[in-house]
Design an enzyme around this catalytic site. Structure first.
Site, short mmCIF file in Angstrom:
data_model
loop_
_atom_site.label_atom_id
_atom_site.label_comp_id
_atom_site.label_asym_id
_atom_site.label_seq_id
_atom_site.Cartn_x
_atom_site.Cartn_y
_atom_site.Cartn_z
N ASP A 81 47.07 42.91 44.41
CA ASP A 81 46.57 43.26 43.30
C ASP A 81 46.69 44.57 42.70
OD1 ASP A 81 45.75 40.52 43.24
OD2 ASP A 81 43.51 40.96 43.90
N GLU A 112 42.62 44.77 47.09
CA GLU A 112 42.71 43.29 46.50
C GLU A 112 41.32 43.56 45.68
OE1 GLU A 112 44.39 40.42 46.54
OE2 GLU A 112 45.71 42.00 47.17
N LYS A 114 38.71 41.41 43.73
CA LYS A 114 37.82 40.13 43.69
C LYS A 114 36.58 40.01 42.72
CE LYS A 114 41.25 38.72 45.92
NZ LYS A 114 42.02 37.76 45.15
#
Length: 246
Positions: A81, A112, A114
């Protein structure tokens, strides 16, 4: 002469401004969650918001993008990401639009993005980190006017996770702590859940802070860690060239 009260007032505006930045990001993430029903699109929008924050607070020597990390043996990481990588010495390769292939030697950190912290997302972020850390990195000596610098030792690539909140009732408490990956390829060095706080283990002991000012604490701690790493290793372009001959 400024009194202690005056000095406190002089710094209060700074803290309030940083807290406002966190509030603005939280609103953007909340708006995306409320208005975008497609999971993939929602995830991409969140990534863009976090990438904008990293770009705003990291010096220009650090590039920030989403992409795949590659090595000179032809291996590739999972899709990452957020990648923080060297802007000055190492170009990205085979770019198409916003899709980048980043040589692993250029990588400082991977994250990442999220919607929240939970067991599955933390494990997922750890697996993504491992997919980068297991790649083969080169490092060659550097010639300079006075001679040659030795090849730079390889540092451990930073990995982390960012989100709007934690899914556990105790935030970044006991339930969160027991699910952090151990000291291995999957280790997460730092992270930020805007509504619940931030954490890092940069000083070899885990530090967790509450939600107020968590975003700026997280960014400044990350910046200090990046500074301590210095420059990335000098990439062995001959190793990448050999891929063409195979």
């Amino acid at each position: 002469m400024a009194t202690k009260k005056d000095r406190i007032a002089d710094t209060a505006w700074m803290k309030e401004s940083f807290v406002d930045v966190q509030t603005e990001l939280a609103i953007k993430l909340k708006r995306a969650a409320q208005s975008i029903s497609h999971a993939g699109t929602h995830g991409a929008v969140n990534e863009d918001h976090w990438i904008d924050i990293f770009r705003s607070y990291l010096p220009n020597r650090y590039a920030v993008a989403t992409g795949l990390v590659i090595d000179s043996l032809g291996n590739r990481s999972d899709q990452i990401d957020i990648v923080i990588f060297d802007r000055h010495f190492t170009p990205t390769l085979l770019d198409q639009q916003n899709h980048r292939y980043i040589p692993v030697e250029a990588v400082y950190a991977v994250f990442e993005s999220k919607p929240h912290f939970d067991k599955s997302y933390i494990e997922y972020a750890g697996d993504k980190a491992a997919s980068v850390r297991k790649l083969h990195r080169t490092s060659v000596p550097i010639s300079h006017a006075g001679g040659t610098f030795d090849a730079k030792p390889l540092f451990s690539i930073i990995a982390g996770i960012v989100a709007a909140k934690s899914s556990w009732a105790d935030g970044l408490g006991e339930h969160f702590l027991k699910h952090l990956p151990p000291e291995n390829m999957e280790k997460l060095d730092c992270g930020c859940a805007l509504e619940d706080g931030a954490f890092d283990s940069f000083d070899e002991t885990l530090k967790v802070v509450g939600s107020e000012g968590a975003l700026i604490y997280f960014l400044f701690r990350l910046l200090a860690r990046l500074q301590s790493l210095g420059t990335v290793p000098a990439i062995d372009w001959a190793a990448y060239a050999s891929v063409i001959n195979k």
